[in-house]
Scaffold this motif. Structure first.
Motif, PDB file in Angstrom:
ATOM      1  N   TYR A   1      30.367 -22.865  46.526  1.00 61.13           N
ATOM      2  CA  TYR A   1      29.140 -23.098  47.535  1.00 61.13           C
ATOM      3  C   TYR A   1      29.185 -24.271  47.810  1.00 61.13           C
ATOM      4  O   TYR A   1      28.073 -24.927  48.587  1.00 61.13           O
ATOM      5  N   ALA A   2      29.349 -25.283  46.806  1.00 58.15           N
ATOM      6  CA  ALA A   2      29.008 -26.743  46.922  1.00 58.15           C
ATOM      7  C   ALA A   2      30.116 -27.553  47.381  1.00 58.15           C
ATOM      8  O   ALA A   2      29.799 -28.559  47.863  1.00 58.15           O
ATOM      9  N   GLY A   3      31.206 -27.082  47.800  1.00 58.45           N
ATOM     10  CA  GLY A   3      32.409 -27.862  48.513  1.00 58.45           C
ATOM     11  C   GLY A   3      33.090 -28.709  47.604  1.00 58.45           C
ATOM     12  O   GLY A   3      32.459 -28.928  46.111  1.00 58.45           O
ATOM     13  N   ASP A   4      34.088 -29.408  47.916  1.00 60.51           N
ATOM     14  CA  ASP A   4      34.659 -30.391  46.934  1.00 60.51           C
ATOM     15  C   ASP A   4      34.189 -31.583  47.552  1.00 60.51           C
ATOM     16  O   ASP A   4      33.901 -32.137  48.762  1.00 60.51           O
ATOM     17  N   THR A   5      33.652 -32.539  46.278  1.00 54.07           N
ATOM     18  CA  THR A   5      33.235 -33.867  46.421  1.00 54.07           C
ATOM     19  C   THR A   5      34.355 -34.808  46.301  1.00 54.07           C
ATOM     20  O   THR A   5      35.089 -35.024  44.994  1.00 54.07           O
ATOM     21  N   PHE A   6      34.835 -35.534  47.246  1.00 51.54           N
ATOM     22  CA  PHE A   6      35.850 -36.524  46.877  1.00 51.54           C
ATOM     23  C   PHE A   6      35.306 -37.652  45.883  1.00 51.54           C
ATOM     24  O   PHE A   6      34.568 -38.193  45.781  1.00 51.54           O
ATOM     25  N   ALA A   7      36.406 -37.574  44.879  1.00 54.66           N
ATOM     26  CA  ALA A   7      36.079 -38.408  43.635  1.00 54.66           C
ATOM     27  C   ALA A   7      35.640 -39.818  44.067  1.00 54.66           C
ATOM     28  O   ALA A   7      35.003 -40.371  42.933  1.00 54.66           O
ATOM     29  N   TYR A   8      36.156 -40.518  45.093  1.00 57.74           N
ATOM     30  CA  TYR A   8      35.947 -41.608  45.263  1.00 57.74           C
ATOM     31  C   TYR A   8      34.787 -42.076  46.437  1.00 57.74           C
ATOM     32  O   TYR A   8      34.722 -43.134  47.082  1.00 57.74           O
ATOM     33  N   ASP A   9      34.028 -40.836  46.517  1.00 60.33           N
ATOM     34  CA  ASP A   9      32.758 -41.147  47.625  1.00 60.33           C
ATOM     35  C   ASP A   9      31.474 -41.293  46.516  1.00 60.33           C
ATOM     36  O   ASP A   9      30.985 -40.196  46.205  1.00 60.33           O
ATOM     37  N   PRO A  10      30.872 -42.530  46.461  1.00 59.38           N
ATOM     38  CA  PRO A  10      29.856 -42.722  45.841  1.00 59.38           C
ATOM     39  C   PRO A  10      28.547 -41.825  46.158  1.00 59.38           C
ATOM     40  O   PRO A  10      27.971 -41.142  45.272  1.00 59.38           O
ATOM     41  N   ALA A  11      28.578 -41.643  47.590  1.00 61.24           N
ATOM     42  CA  ALA A  11      27.167 -41.099  48.111  1.00 61.24           C
ATOM     43  C   ALA A  11      27.230 -39.485  47.769  1.00 61.24           C
ATOM     44  O   ALA A  11      26.410 -38.987  47.291  1.00 61.24           O
ATOM     45  N   GLY A  12      28.544 -39.096  48.040  1.00 61.88           N
ATOM     46  CA  GLY A  12      28.825 -37.678  47.561  1.00 61.88           C
ATOM     47  C   GLY A  12      28.577 -37.360  46.081  1.00 61.88           C
ATOM     48  O   GLY A  12      28.177 -36.031  45.949  1.00 61.88           O
ATOM     49  N   ASN A  13      28.955 -38.171  45.361  1.00 60.15           N
ATOM     50  CA  ASN A  13      28.808 -37.757  43.870  1.00 60.15           C
ATOM     51  C   ASN A  13      27.334 -38.067  43.298  1.00 60.15           C
ATOM     52  O   ASN A  13      27.179 -37.596  42.271  1.00 60.15           O
ATOM     53  N   GLN A  14      26.433 -38.767  44.210  1.00 57.22           N
ATOM     54  CA  GLN A  14      25.058 -38.912  43.517  1.00 57.22           C
ATOM     55  C   GLN A  14      24.550 -37.494  43.345  1.00 57.22           C
ATOM     56  O   GLN A  14      23.723 -37.108  42.498  1.00 57.22           O
ATOM     57  N   ASP A  15      24.626 -36.570  44.335  1.00 56.94           N
ATOM     58  CA  ASP A  15      23.737 -35.381  44.150  1.00 56.94           C
ATOM     59  C   ASP A  15      24.761 -34.278  43.743  1.00 56.94           C
ATOM     60  O   ASP A  15      24.451 -32.900  44.047  1.00 56.94           O
TER      61      ASP A  15
END
Lengths: 196, 196
Positions: free
Chosen positions: A77-91
């Motif tokens: 349900y959360a989807g894949d978060t690109f490892a090198y994406d700081p914004a996506g990794n924040q939440d």
């Protein structure tokens, strides 16, 4: 008739099929297409079996296999978060935690905490097994990026320092695999797959 | 520089990526496309984790996970053999054994027999773990055929008796799952997904 318990388990296992449609930011090793979470999860499991001798701490390999088989289920349900994406990794943790709540609620009540705990353990890196699992989880896409000539690194202008940072679990929990990691990063720099 | 041993292990693990391109005769549960061996191997692993309580014999779940993670690796050179194809199944063991010889030779010498033995054990059904693994291996595509409205069964005019026969490992090593299996076969007959 199947019991209500078995029906809950089946509902959960059928929902997990969605992993086959969650595509990652790394490709299959041939480079022909992106790979999905089910494929990645299988590949890291067999990698851990073959490479277990490199764990710096004593590990229960069975537990590593359980962690790796389930570590990405929250992406349903959360989807894949690109490892090198700081914004996506924040939440990322918040999104994945909400996903875990929803997904593991499908299981019979006694199984919900057991499966959720596997994900919490993996995320926390609090055990030798979780640390080694994280190292293998890093190595698998590193090889992909190397073998497909850095196509996804180049597309996102990823820097060597970011990869070194991302690969830190390898250095910490499988130092013998760190040498290989460094070798791949250096060669990727030389080939222009990564930038300084 | 990485050792020769680690290079052999890496060569093996990179070769295993081919599992993502070996397509089976059953689809992902949405029915949108056929599924590959990597996806299937992952799905049966997590199924075994969730359904382990239904094993009729005492099992070491860790060993079941190892068997299921590796049970289809021989298809890398032997290809997928359709379960309901008598001709293809006649020389299946010979083809897969030759594939195992070739594949496991990529590993360091001490790992070759260990990994080959996992496949031999799975094929022989000689242990409770191999029997339960086989049951789960049967259940996973049964659900696929049920959920996609028997599209692959209908294409090959598969009969209910052949499915019951194919599903025998479930009856033998997970009788509580056999009830569900029978329910699915009966409903598939009623819906015309299977013929008598």
């Amino acid at each position: 008739m199947a019991t209500e318990r078995l029906r809950s388990q089946m509902t959960f296992l059928i929902e997990l099929d969605r992993m086959k449609g969650i595509f990652r930011q790394s490709s299959v090793y041939s480079g022909q297409r992106m790979e999905n979470d089910a494929e990645h999860s299988w590949h890291v499991t067999v990698m851990a079996m073959v490479l277990q001798e490199y764990a710096a701490e004593e590990i229960d390999i069975a537990h590593v296999l359980e962690l790796l088989t389930t570590h990405d289920l929250v992406e349903i349900y959360a989807g894949d978060t690109f490892a090198y994406d700081p914004a996506g990794n924040q939440d990322k943790y918040q999104r994945e935690s909400a996903s875990a709540d929803r997904l593991y609620a499908l299981l019979p009540q006694d199984q919900t905490p057991r499966f959720r705990a596997l994900w919490e353990e993996y995320e926390s890196r609090a055990t030798p097994e979780a640390r080694f699992a994280a190292a293998i989880d890093r190595l698998q896409p590193l090889l992909s990026n190397w073998l497909n000539e850095g196509v996804n690194w180049k597309a996102h202008q990823v820097k060597a320092a970011a990869v070194r940072n991302r690969m830190a679990p390898i250095r910490d929990s499988a130092p013998a695999l760190w040498e290989l990691t460094e070798e791949i990063i250096r060669a990727s720099l030389a080939q222009g797959y990564l930038s300084e």
